[in-house]
Design a protein around this motif. Sequence first.
Motif, PDB file in Angstrom:
ATOM      1  N   GLN A 259     -11.004  11.470  10.296  1.00  0.00           N
ATOM      2  CA  GLN A 259      -9.781  12.171  10.688  1.00  0.00           C
ATOM      3  C   GLN A 259      -8.747  11.207  11.256  1.00  0.00           C
ATOM      4  OE1 GLN A 259     -12.190  15.438  12.845  1.00  0.00           O
ATOM      5  NE2 GLN A 259     -10.273  16.459  12.373  1.00  0.00           N
ATOM      6  N   ARG A 260      -9.211  10.261  12.085  1.00  0.00           N
ATOM      7  CA  ARG A 260      -8.271   9.281  12.649  1.00  0.00           C
ATOM      8  C   ARG A 260      -7.646   8.425  11.553  1.00  0.00           C
ATOM      9  NH1 ARG A 260     -12.191   8.559  16.883  1.00  0.00           N
ATOM     10  NH2 ARG A 260     -12.907   6.616  15.939  1.00  0.00           N
ATOM     11  N   ALA A 261      -8.468   7.977  10.594  1.00  0.00           N
ATOM     12  CA  ALA A 261      -7.942   7.160   9.500  1.00  0.00           C
ATOM     13  C   ALA A 261      -6.965   7.961   8.639  1.00  0.00           C
ATOM     14  CB  ALA A 261      -9.100   6.640   8.645  1.00  0.00           C
ATOM     15  N   TYR A 262      -7.316   9.220   8.352  1.00  0.00           N
ATOM     16  CA  TYR A 262      -6.455  10.076   7.524  1.00  0.00           C
ATOM     17  C   TYR A 262      -5.107  10.292   8.204  1.00  0.00           C
ATOM     18  CZ  TYR A 262      -5.083  13.993   4.534  1.00  0.00           C
ATOM     19  OH  TYR A 262      -4.401  14.814   3.661  1.00  0.00           O
ATOM     20  N   GLU A 263      -5.148  10.614   9.496  1.00  0.00           N
ATOM     21  CA  GLU A 263      -3.894  10.872  10.219  1.00  0.00           C
ATOM     22  C   GLU A 263      -3.038   9.617  10.317  1.00  0.00           C
ATOM     23  OE1 GLU A 263      -5.261  12.426  13.898  1.00  0.00           O
ATOM     24  OE2 GLU A 263      -5.918  14.349  13.027  1.00  0.00           O
ATOM     25  N   ALA A 264      -3.667   8.453  10.526  1.00  0.00           N
ATOM     26  CA  ALA A 264      -2.916   7.206  10.627  1.00  0.00           C
ATOM     27  C   ALA A 264      -2.208   6.886   9.314  1.00  0.00           C
ATOM     28  CB  ALA A 264      -3.851   6.065  11.028  1.00  0.00           C
ATOM     29  N   TYR A 265      -2.924   7.015   8.195  1.00  0.00           N
ATOM     30  CA  TYR A 265      -2.307   6.728   6.898  1.00  0.00           C
ATOM     31  C   TYR A 265      -1.256   7.773   6.526  1.00  0.00           C
ATOM     32  CZ  TYR A 265      -5.389   2.849   5.654  1.00  0.00           C
ATOM     33  OH  TYR A 265      -6.019   1.629   5.615  1.00  0.00           O
ATOM     34  N   THR A 266      -1.490   9.021   6.899  1.00  0.00           N
ATOM     35  CA  THR A 266      -0.513  10.075   6.603  1.00  0.00           C
ATOM     36  C   THR A 266       0.794   9.825   7.346  1.00  0.00           C
ATOM     37  OG1 THR A 266      -2.284  11.684   6.218  1.00  0.00           O
ATOM     38  CG2 THR A 266      -0.088  12.560   6.660  1.00  0.00           C
ATOM     39  N   GLN A 267       0.693   9.409   8.613  1.00  0.00           N
ATOM     40  CA  GLN A 267       1.906   9.105   9.383  1.00  0.00           C
ATOM     41  C   GLN A 267       2.630   7.888   8.826  1.00  0.00           C
ATOM     42  OE1 GLN A 267       0.729   8.695  13.468  1.00  0.00           O
ATOM     43  NE2 GLN A 267       0.301  10.886  13.741  1.00  0.00           N
ATOM     44  N   GLU A 268       1.861   6.917   8.344  1.00  0.00           N
ATOM     45  CA  GLU A 268       2.467   5.679   7.842  1.00  0.00           C
ATOM     46  C   GLU A 268       3.019   5.830   6.434  1.00  0.00           C
ATOM     47  OE1 GLU A 268       1.110   1.071   6.777  1.00  0.00           O
ATOM     48  OE2 GLU A 268      -0.256   2.409   7.858  1.00  0.00           O
ATOM     49  N   LEU A 269       2.287   6.524   5.553  1.00  0.00           N
ATOM     50  CA  LEU A 269       2.642   6.573   4.131  1.00  0.00           C
ATOM     51  C   LEU A 269       3.180   7.923   3.683  1.00  0.00           C
ATOM     52  CD1 LEU A 269      -0.547   4.717   2.792  1.00  0.00           C
ATOM     53  CD2 LEU A 269       1.666   3.713   3.360  1.00  0.00           C
ATOM     54  N   GLY A 270       2.980   8.963   4.494  1.00  0.00           N
ATOM     55  CA  GLY A 270       3.474  10.287   4.121  1.00  0.00           C
ATOM     56  C   GLY A 270       2.365  11.205   3.622  1.00  0.00           C
ATOM     57  N   GLU A 271       2.683  12.481   3.512  1.00  0.00           N
ATOM     58  CA  GLU A 271       1.719  13.477   3.047  1.00  0.00           C
ATOM     59  C   GLU A 271       1.295  13.212   1.601  1.00  0.00           C
ATOM     60  OE1 GLU A 271       0.214  15.923   4.539  1.00  0.00           O
ATOM     61  OE2 GLU A 271       1.179  15.721   6.499  1.00  0.00           O
TER      62      GLU A 271
ATOM     63  N   VAL B 274       0.838  -1.198   0.000  1.00  0.00           N
ATOM     64  CA  VAL B 274       0.000   0.000   0.000  1.00  0.00           C
ATOM     65  C   VAL B 274       0.877   1.253   0.000  1.00  0.00           C
ATOM     66  CG1 VAL B 274      -1.772   1.290   1.250  1.00  0.00           C
ATOM     67  CG2 VAL B 274      -1.827  -1.220   1.218  1.00  0.00           C
ATOM     68  N   HIS B 275       0.679   2.096  -1.034  1.00  0.00           N
ATOM     69  CA  HIS B 275       1.381   3.382  -1.118  1.00  0.00           C
ATOM     70  C   HIS B 275       0.406   4.559  -1.155  1.00  0.00           C
ATOM     71  CE1 HIS B 275       5.082   1.193  -1.781  1.00  0.00           C
ATOM     72  NE2 HIS B 275       4.517   0.527  -2.788  1.00  0.00           N
ATOM     73  N   ARG B 276      -0.813   4.308  -1.613  1.00  0.00           N
ATOM     74  CA  ARG B 276      -1.818   5.362  -1.689  1.00  0.00           C
ATOM     75  C   ARG B 276      -3.197   4.779  -1.391  1.00  0.00           C
ATOM     76  NH1 ARG B 276      -2.024  10.537  -3.237  1.00  0.00           N
ATOM     77  NH2 ARG B 276      -3.926  11.363  -4.152  1.00  0.00           N
ATOM     78  N   VAL B 277      -4.000   5.536  -0.628  1.00  0.00           N
ATOM     79  CA  VAL B 277      -5.283   5.044  -0.134  1.00  0.00           C
ATOM     80  C   VAL B 277      -6.395   6.019  -0.512  1.00  0.00           C
ATOM     81  CG1 VAL B 277      -6.610   4.376   1.915  1.00  0.00           C
ATOM     82  CG2 VAL B 277      -4.151   3.915   1.815  1.00  0.00           C
ATOM     83  N   ALA B 278      -7.549   5.474  -0.906  1.00  0.00           N
ATOM     84  CA  ALA B 278      -8.759   6.275  -1.125  1.00  0.00           C
ATOM     85  C   ALA B 278      -9.783   5.867  -0.071  1.00  0.00           C
ATOM     86  CB  ALA B 278      -9.314   6.051  -2.523  1.00  0.00           C
ATOM     87  N   ILE B 279     -10.412   6.864   0.561  1.00  0.00           N
ATOM     88  CA  ILE B 279     -11.423   6.595   1.595  1.00  0.00           C
ATOM     89  C   ILE B 279     -12.747   7.197   1.147  1.00  0.00           C
ATOM     90  CG2 ILE B 279     -12.033   6.840   4.026  1.00  0.00           C
ATOM     91  CD1 ILE B 279      -9.108   7.277   4.666  1.00  0.00           C
ATOM     92  N   VAL B 280     -13.776   6.356   1.068  1.00  0.00           N
ATOM     93  CA  VAL B 280     -15.129   6.800   0.730  1.00  0.00           C
ATOM     94  C   VAL B 280     -15.892   6.980   2.042  1.00  0.00           C
ATOM     95  CG1 VAL B 280     -17.216   6.326  -0.600  1.00  0.00           C
ATOM     96  CG2 VAL B 280     -15.004   5.454  -1.403  1.00  0.00           C
ATOM     97  N   VAL B 281     -16.317   8.224   2.307  1.00  0.00           N
ATOM     98  CA  VAL B 281     -16.946   8.543   3.597  1.00  0.00           C
ATOM     99  C   VAL B 281     -18.390   8.976   3.360  1.00  0.00           C
ATOM    100  CG1 VAL B 281     -16.671   9.792   5.762  1.00  0.00           C
ATOM    101  CG2 VAL B 281     -14.672   9.389   4.316  1.00  0.00           C
ATOM    102  N   PHE B 282     -19.311   8.392   4.128  1.00  0.00           N
ATOM    103  CA  PHE B 282     -20.739   8.692   3.994  1.00  0.00           C
ATOM    104  C   PHE B 282     -21.207   9.526   5.181  1.00  0.00           C
ATOM    105  CE2 PHE B 282     -19.942   4.884   1.610  1.00  0.00           C
ATOM    106  CZ  PHE B 282     -20.788   4.946   0.511  1.00  0.00           C
ATOM    107  N   SER B 283     -21.866  10.652   4.897  1.00  0.00           N
ATOM    108  CA  SER B 283     -22.465  11.479   5.950  1.00  0.00           C
ATOM    109  C   SER B 283     -23.823  11.959   5.450  1.00  0.00           C
ATOM    110  CB  SER B 283     -21.557  12.661   6.296  1.00  0.00           C
ATOM    111  OG  SER B 283     -21.607  13.638   5.279  1.00  0.00           O
ATOM    112  N   SER B 284     -24.407  12.933   6.148  1.00  0.00           N
ATOM    113  CA  SER B 284     -25.686  13.491   5.716  1.00  0.00           C
ATOM    114  C   SER B 284     -25.464  14.849   5.062  1.00  0.00           C
ATOM    115  CB  SER B 284     -26.637  13.632   6.902  1.00  0.00           C
ATOM    116  OG  SER B 284     -26.186  14.650   7.780  1.00  0.00           O
ATOM    117  N   ASN B 285     -26.520  15.386   4.463  1.00  0.00           N
ATOM    118  CA  ASN B 285     -26.458  16.731   3.878  1.00  0.00           C
ATOM    119  C   ASN B 285     -26.936  17.801   4.847  1.00  0.00           C
ATOM    120  OD1 ASN B 285     -25.463  15.850   1.415  1.00  0.00           O
ATOM    121  ND2 ASN B 285     -27.473  15.695   0.461  1.00  0.00           N
TER     122      ASN B 285
END
Length: 322
Positions: free
Chosen positions: A100-112, A73-84
């Motif tokens: 936010q937790r998932a984004y920060e975890a992957y950023t620390q692991e894989l880089g900006e 894994v070098h790059r990740v896409a996250i599909v997030v569902f919320s309301s309008n």
Amino acid sequence: MPSLKEIKGRIASVNSTRKITSAMKMVASSKLHHAQVAIQNMLPYESLLEHILKSFLAAEAEAQTVFDQERPVHRVAIVVFSSNSSLCGGFNANVIKLMQRAYEAYTQELGEGSVEIYPIGRKVAEKARKLGYDVKGDYAALIDHPNVRECIDIVMELATKFENGEVDRVELIYHHFKSAGSQILTKKQFLPIDLESELERDHERDLTSNVVTKKAQDYLKKNRRKKVVKEGEVAPLNDNFIVEPDMNTVLSQLMPKLAHLMLYTALLDSVASEHAARMVAMQTATDNADELLRQLNLQYNKSRQQAITSELLDIVGGSVNN
């Protein structure tokens, strides 16, 4: 102590608010029913597709397609569902926190720059842009009008990126609709598809009622009669499939259909969960308004009685002096 006029004004204000929250609860209840019907209409297709895939998996465990091949894994896409819209309790806040937790975890692991967000819902899209995330597309309209066609378009875009190596993993963040009173925040891998875990995941849903209290739900479960199989009902298909031309070719056709189903199911679950959460929030607000009205009416009656007593004392005191 506030005057009678001030208390009367507060009572009128709380009454107006209570009417609004009660109406919003009824609207959310109606929308929840439509969302439950949409899930119910999708379930026969889901059941039959899973039946076929489980049979194939048991017949030939070595069969693989491009959709279920693990890789570094070098790059990740996250599909997030919320309301309008808001007024649905912690529904959106919980989704955003997990994103936010998932984004920060992957950023620390894989880089900006290693994570891109596909927001389905205006609330999460606004938050992701505000935080400076790499946001792809605008799918807010999909929440108000869920449809399979747009879900397929999103899956095709993600699958193309996955096949071309632009992303190595795709994840979904959404609320799994278990019942009107229980929505489970879920984060799961979408691509590559883990076929075994996907077929063994929790499918339990209560689509028969919109009761939100746990006591009422337990009562319904206890007293609900078991379904009786009617005579002449169509029997389920057997597992004796004839595969042409070969297992890998057939799976390469079925796996995209499973991917379409996974995203569409997540969308329907999220929409139903939103309406259930809003119904619970508005029911709580209405109950709080009722309690506040009770206290204000009590305070009003006490103040009114005190004013009457004071006037009587003045009258009696004046007559005694005369």
